[in-house]
Design a protein around this motif. Structure first.
Motif, PDB file in Angstrom:
ATOM      1  N   LEU A 106       0.779  -6.730  -2.434  1.00  0.00           N
ATOM      2  CA  LEU A 106      -0.573  -6.880  -2.971  1.00  0.00           C
ATOM      3  C   LEU A 106      -0.608  -6.365  -4.409  1.00  0.00           C
ATOM      4  O   LEU A 106      -0.107  -5.278  -4.695  1.00  0.00           O
ATOM      5  CB  LEU A 106      -1.570  -6.109  -2.097  1.00  0.00           C
ATOM      6  N   LYS A 107      -1.237  -7.107  -5.297  1.00  0.00           N
ATOM      7  CA  LYS A 107      -1.149  -6.814  -6.732  1.00  0.00           C
ATOM      8  C   LYS A 107      -2.266  -5.902  -7.256  1.00  0.00           C
ATOM      9  O   LYS A 107      -2.601  -5.927  -8.443  1.00  0.00           O
ATOM     10  CB  LYS A 107      -1.124  -8.116  -7.531  1.00  0.00           C
ATOM     11  N   VAL A 108      -2.856  -5.115  -6.376  1.00  0.00           N
ATOM     12  CA  VAL A 108      -3.853  -4.105  -6.780  1.00  0.00           C
ATOM     13  C   VAL A 108      -3.483  -2.773  -6.115  1.00  0.00           C
ATOM     14  O   VAL A 108      -2.782  -2.766  -5.092  1.00  0.00           O
ATOM     15  CB  VAL A 108      -5.298  -4.515  -6.382  1.00  0.00           C
ATOM     16  N   PRO A 109      -3.920  -1.649  -6.672  1.00  0.00           N
ATOM     17  CA  PRO A 109      -3.609  -0.355  -6.057  1.00  0.00           C
ATOM     18  C   PRO A 109      -4.159  -0.254  -4.633  1.00  0.00           C
ATOM     19  O   PRO A 109      -5.275  -0.701  -4.366  1.00  0.00           O
ATOM     20  CB  PRO A 109      -4.297   0.658  -6.984  1.00  0.00           C
ATOM     21  N   ILE A 110      -3.364   0.333  -3.738  1.00  0.00           N
ATOM     22  CA  ILE A 110      -3.801   0.566  -2.351  1.00  0.00           C
ATOM     23  C   ILE A 110      -3.684   2.063  -2.065  1.00  0.00           C
ATOM     24  O   ILE A 110      -2.613   2.648  -2.224  1.00  0.00           O
ATOM     25  CB  ILE A 110      -2.931  -0.197  -1.332  1.00  0.00           C
ATOM     26  N   ILE A 111      -4.787   2.663  -1.634  1.00  0.00           N
ATOM     27  CA  ILE A 111      -4.807   4.086  -1.268  1.00  0.00           C
ATOM     28  C   ILE A 111      -5.172   4.176   0.206  1.00  0.00           C
ATOM     29  O   ILE A 111      -6.220   3.677   0.632  1.00  0.00           O
ATOM     30  CB  ILE A 111      -5.830   4.868  -2.125  1.00  0.00           C
ATOM     31  N   CYS A 112      -4.301   4.781   1.012  1.00  0.00           N
ATOM     32  CA  CYS A 112      -4.522   4.905   2.456  1.00  0.00           C
ATOM     33  C   CYS A 112      -4.835   6.364   2.798  1.00  0.00           C
ATOM     34  O   CYS A 112      -4.131   7.264   2.342  1.00  0.00           O
ATOM     35  CB  CYS A 112      -3.289   4.468   3.232  1.00  0.00           C
ATOM     36  N   VAL A 113      -5.867   6.572   3.601  1.00  0.00           N
ATOM     37  CA  VAL A 113      -6.271   7.920   4.000  1.00  0.00           C
ATOM     38  C   VAL A 113      -6.353   7.995   5.521  1.00  0.00           C
ATOM     39  O   VAL A 113      -7.130   7.258   6.137  1.00  0.00           O
ATOM     40  CB  VAL A 113      -7.643   8.320   3.396  1.00  0.00           C
ATOM     41  N   VAL A 114      -5.548   8.871   6.126  1.00  0.00           N
ATOM     42  CA  VAL A 114      -5.634   9.101   7.578  1.00  0.00           C
ATOM     43  C   VAL A 114      -6.746  10.128   7.802  1.00  0.00           C
ATOM     44  O   VAL A 114      -6.626  11.283   7.399  1.00  0.00           O
ATOM     45  CB  VAL A 114      -4.305   9.619   8.159  1.00  0.00           C
ATOM     46  N   ILE A 115      -7.860   9.700   8.405  1.00  0.00           N
ATOM     47  CA  ILE A 115      -9.022  10.583   8.587  1.00  0.00           C
ATOM     48  C   ILE A 115      -9.148  11.100  10.021  1.00  0.00           C
ATOM     49  O   ILE A 115      -9.993  11.945  10.304  1.00  0.00           O
ATOM     50  CB  ILE A 115     -10.332   9.871   8.177  1.00  0.00           C
ATOM     51  N   GLY A 116      -8.319  10.571  10.921  1.00  0.00           N
ATOM     52  CA  GLY A 116      -8.376  11.004  12.331  1.00  0.00           C
ATOM     53  C   GLY A 116      -7.043  10.755  12.997  1.00  0.00           C
ATOM     54  O   GLY A 116      -6.051  11.394  12.690  1.00  0.00           O
ATOM     55  N   GLU A 117      -7.033   9.782  13.907  1.00  0.00           N
ATOM     56  CA  GLU A 117      -5.793   9.424  14.592  1.00  0.00           C
ATOM     57  C   GLU A 117      -5.082   8.293  13.848  1.00  0.00           C
ATOM     58  O   GLU A 117      -5.714   7.316  13.461  1.00  0.00           O
ATOM     59  CB  GLU A 117      -6.098   8.958  16.017  1.00  0.00           C
ATOM     60  N   GLY A 118      -3.780   8.436  13.667  1.00  0.00           N
ATOM     61  CA  GLY A 118      -2.987   7.381  13.048  1.00  0.00           C
ATOM     62  C   GLY A 118      -1.887   6.976  13.998  1.00  0.00           C
ATOM     63  O   GLY A 118      -0.764   7.456  13.900  1.00  0.00           O
ATOM     64  N   ALA A 119      -2.206   6.108  14.939  1.00  0.00           N
ATOM     65  CA  ALA A 119      -1.264   5.814  16.025  1.00  0.00           C
ATOM     66  C   ALA A 119      -0.630   4.444  15.892  1.00  0.00           C
ATOM     67  O   ALA A 119      -1.322   3.435  15.760  1.00  0.00           O
ATOM     68  CB  ALA A 119      -1.973   5.920  17.377  1.00  0.00           C
ATOM     69  N   SER A 120       0.686   4.419  15.908  1.00  0.00           N
ATOM     70  CA  SER A 120       1.486   3.221  16.110  1.00  0.00           C
ATOM     71  C   SER A 120       1.192   2.116  15.090  1.00  0.00           C
ATOM     72  O   SER A 120       0.750   2.356  13.985  1.00  0.00           O
ATOM     73  CB  SER A 120       1.255   2.733  17.543  1.00  0.00           C
ATOM     74  N   GLY A 121       1.441   0.870  15.506  1.00  0.00           N
ATOM     75  CA  GLY A 121       1.223  -0.280  14.630  1.00  0.00           C
ATOM     76  C   GLY A 121      -0.234  -0.477  14.285  1.00  0.00           C
ATOM     77  O   GLY A 121      -0.558  -1.095  13.274  1.00  0.00           O
ATOM     78  N   GLY A 122      -1.113   0.049  15.126  1.00  0.00           N
ATOM     79  CA  GLY A 122      -2.546  -0.038  14.844  1.00  0.00           C
ATOM     80  C   GLY A 122      -2.909   0.624  13.531  1.00  0.00           C
ATOM     81  O   GLY A 122      -3.791   0.169  12.806  1.00  0.00           O
ATOM     82  N   ALA A 123      -2.205   1.708  13.226  1.00  0.00           N
ATOM     83  CA  ALA A 123      -2.415   2.401  11.953  1.00  0.00           C
ATOM     84  C   ALA A 123      -1.650   1.708  10.828  1.00  0.00           C
ATOM     85  O   ALA A 123      -2.156   1.548   9.719  1.00  0.00           O
ATOM     86  CB  ALA A 123      -1.973   3.856  12.069  1.00  0.00           C
ATOM     87  N   LEU A 124      -0.423   1.286  11.119  1.00  0.00           N
ATOM     88  CA  LEU A 124       0.412   0.640  10.095  1.00  0.00           C
ATOM     89  C   LEU A 124      -0.182  -0.668   9.594  1.00  0.00           C
ATOM     90  O   LEU A 124       0.076  -1.073   8.468  1.00  0.00           O
ATOM     91  CB  LEU A 124       1.810   0.378  10.652  1.00  0.00           C
ATOM     92  N   GLY A 125      -0.971  -1.332  10.437  1.00  0.00           N
ATOM     93  CA  GLY A 125      -1.585  -2.603  10.054  1.00  0.00           C
ATOM     94  C   GLY A 125      -2.477  -2.515   8.827  1.00  0.00           C
ATOM     95  O   GLY A 125      -2.732  -3.530   8.169  1.00  0.00           O
ATOM     96  N   ILE A 126      -2.967  -1.313   8.518  1.00  0.00           N
ATOM     97  CA  ILE A 126      -3.719  -1.104   7.272  1.00  0.00           C
ATOM     98  C   ILE A 126      -3.182   0.142   6.550  1.00  0.00           C
ATOM     99  O   ILE A 126      -3.882   0.775   5.770  1.00  0.00           O
ATOM    100  CB  ILE A 126      -5.245  -0.971   7.511  1.00  0.00           C
ATOM    101  N   GLY A 127      -1.908   0.475   6.838  1.00  0.00           N
ATOM    102  CA  GLY A 127      -1.371   1.752   6.363  1.00  0.00           C
ATOM    103  C   GLY A 127      -0.281   1.697   5.307  1.00  0.00           C
ATOM    104  O   GLY A 127       0.371   2.707   5.058  1.00  0.00           O
ATOM    105  N   VAL A 128      -0.055   0.538   4.704  1.00  0.00           N
ATOM    106  CA  VAL A 128       0.961   0.433   3.649  1.00  0.00           C
ATOM    107  C   VAL A 128       0.265   0.544   2.300  1.00  0.00           C
ATOM    108  O   VAL A 128      -0.624  -0.252   1.994  1.00  0.00           O
ATOM    109  CB  VAL A 128       1.736  -0.901   3.751  1.00  0.00           C
ATOM    110  N   GLY A 129       0.646   1.520   1.489  1.00  0.00           N
ATOM    111  CA  GLY A 129      -0.048   1.708   0.217  1.00  0.00           C
ATOM    112  C   GLY A 129       0.769   2.425  -0.831  1.00  0.00           C
ATOM    113  O   GLY A 129       1.889   2.881  -0.574  1.00  0.00           O
ATOM    114  N   ASP A 130       0.187   2.521  -2.020  1.00  0.00           N
ATOM    115  CA  ASP A 130       0.834   3.233  -3.128  1.00  0.00           C
ATOM    116  C   ASP A 130       0.737   4.738  -2.940  1.00  0.00           C
ATOM    117  O   ASP A 130       1.600   5.489  -3.378  1.00  0.00           O
ATOM    118  CB  ASP A 130       0.160   2.850  -4.459  1.00  0.00           C
TER     119      ASP A 130
END
Length: 317
Positions: A187-211
């Motif tokens: 993706l050609k824009v900055p991505i910031i990922c914040v874990v605010i609670g539970e970060g489990a498995s692929g469910g988290a990775l599905g929106i968890g790739v970032g700068d």
């Protein structure tokens, strides 16, 4: 006020303090000194308990029913500027995955995250924060829209995992998550990922790739939950505390292993003890992280992101 099992000593002291204050109000007895002594014990107990939390206790805090969820953060950070966007333009609007445009100051962001419910009715409505394939496809649609207009993306991760139901698998749960991971790497824009609670498995990775990957202090991020890990290895949930330690799922573990980049400090006792302070801390961390990437060209941004993930798991014998 709800207390977790390890917080019971705090509950007892707080009840003692309330009783002491009540006696002082209802009688002419001076209880000032006694109240001060209890307050001192209470402060010491809080510091002793919260400064020495085990991995399992942090997992419990991440699931606290009073803990703020994704929409709480977005509304507190963006105020009236947030515009929620719906649907994946294919199947339906997944209520477990929310997203939309919002502003922090003068800067627009595309916010995306899993949303849990506050009571039985809303938990069912939000599917307990477990997104279906259409939820991940909605997230990808919003990311692509953000890329088109040059808007940075912020993802807020809080899920016990992607929905494991038969209908989710039939509609391509694995493919939807894999597609998101692929598209987020380029993706050609900055991505910031914040874990605010539970970060489990692929469910988290599905929106968890970032700068930049951020974790609040009392959250967890792992391939599997402690309970499920315990049930697989020991055929019982009784070893969940042991599993939590072995999984190295806390923010400190993630930072040490270079899975995440930064830990956002929480108020003493967890995010739910002082919501406003937590919202400010998360907002500041997002802005600070964005400032590190806003001047990079799309090509440099993608290159750095790919290098970041290529280096994970590399070690010297």
């Amino acid at each position: 006020m709800e207390y977790l099992e390890f917080e019971l000593p705090i509950k007892e002291l707080e009840e003692q303090l309330q009783k002491c204050q009540l006696i002082g109000e209802e009688s002419e007895v001076d209880v000032t000194e006694t109240c001060k002594q209890i307050e001192k014990k209470l402060d010491e107990a809080k510091k002793d308990i919260y400064k020495n939390l085990t991995a399992w206790q942090r997992v419990q805090l991440s699931r606290h029913p009073n803990r703020p969820y994704t929409l709480d953060y977005i509304k507190a950070i963006c105020g009236d500027t947030f515009l929620e966007l719906h649907g994946d333009r294919n199947v339906k609007d997944d209520k477990a995955m929310v997203g939309g445009l919002g502003k922090i100051g003068d800067q627009s962001f595309m916010f995306i995250g899993q949303q849990k419910g506050y009571n039985t009715k809303t938990r069912q409505y939000r599917n307990f924060g477990m997104a279906n394939p259409e939820g991940y496809r909605k997230a990808l649609r919003l990311m692509k829209s953000a890329e088109k207009f040059g808007v940075p993306v912020v993802t807020l991760i809080d899920t016990p995992g992607a929905y494991p139901g038969l209908e989710a698998e039939e509609r391509g749960q694995g493919e939807a998550i894999a597609r998101n991971i692929l598209e987020m790497t380029r993706l050609k824009v900055p991505i910031i990922c914040v874990v605010i609670g539970e970060g489990a498995s692929g469910g988290a990775l599905g929106i968890g790739v970032g700068d930049k990957i951020l974790m609040l202090e009392n959250t967890w991020y792992s391939v599997i939950s402690p309970e499920n890990c315990s049930s697989i290895l020991w055929r019982s949930w009784e070893f969940k505390e042991q599993a939590a330690e072995a999984l190295k799922l806390t923010a400190k573990d993630g930072k040490r292993l270079k899975v995440i980049d930064e830990i956002i400090k929480e108020p003493l006792g967890g995010a739910h003890k002082d919501r406003e302070a937590t919202f400010v801390a998360v907002s500041n961390a997002i802005v600070k992280s964005y400032d590190q990437f806003k001047n990079l060209s799309p090509k440099e941004l993608v290159k750095q992101r790919m290098e970041k993930y290529s280096q994970m798991g590399v070690y010297k014998d």
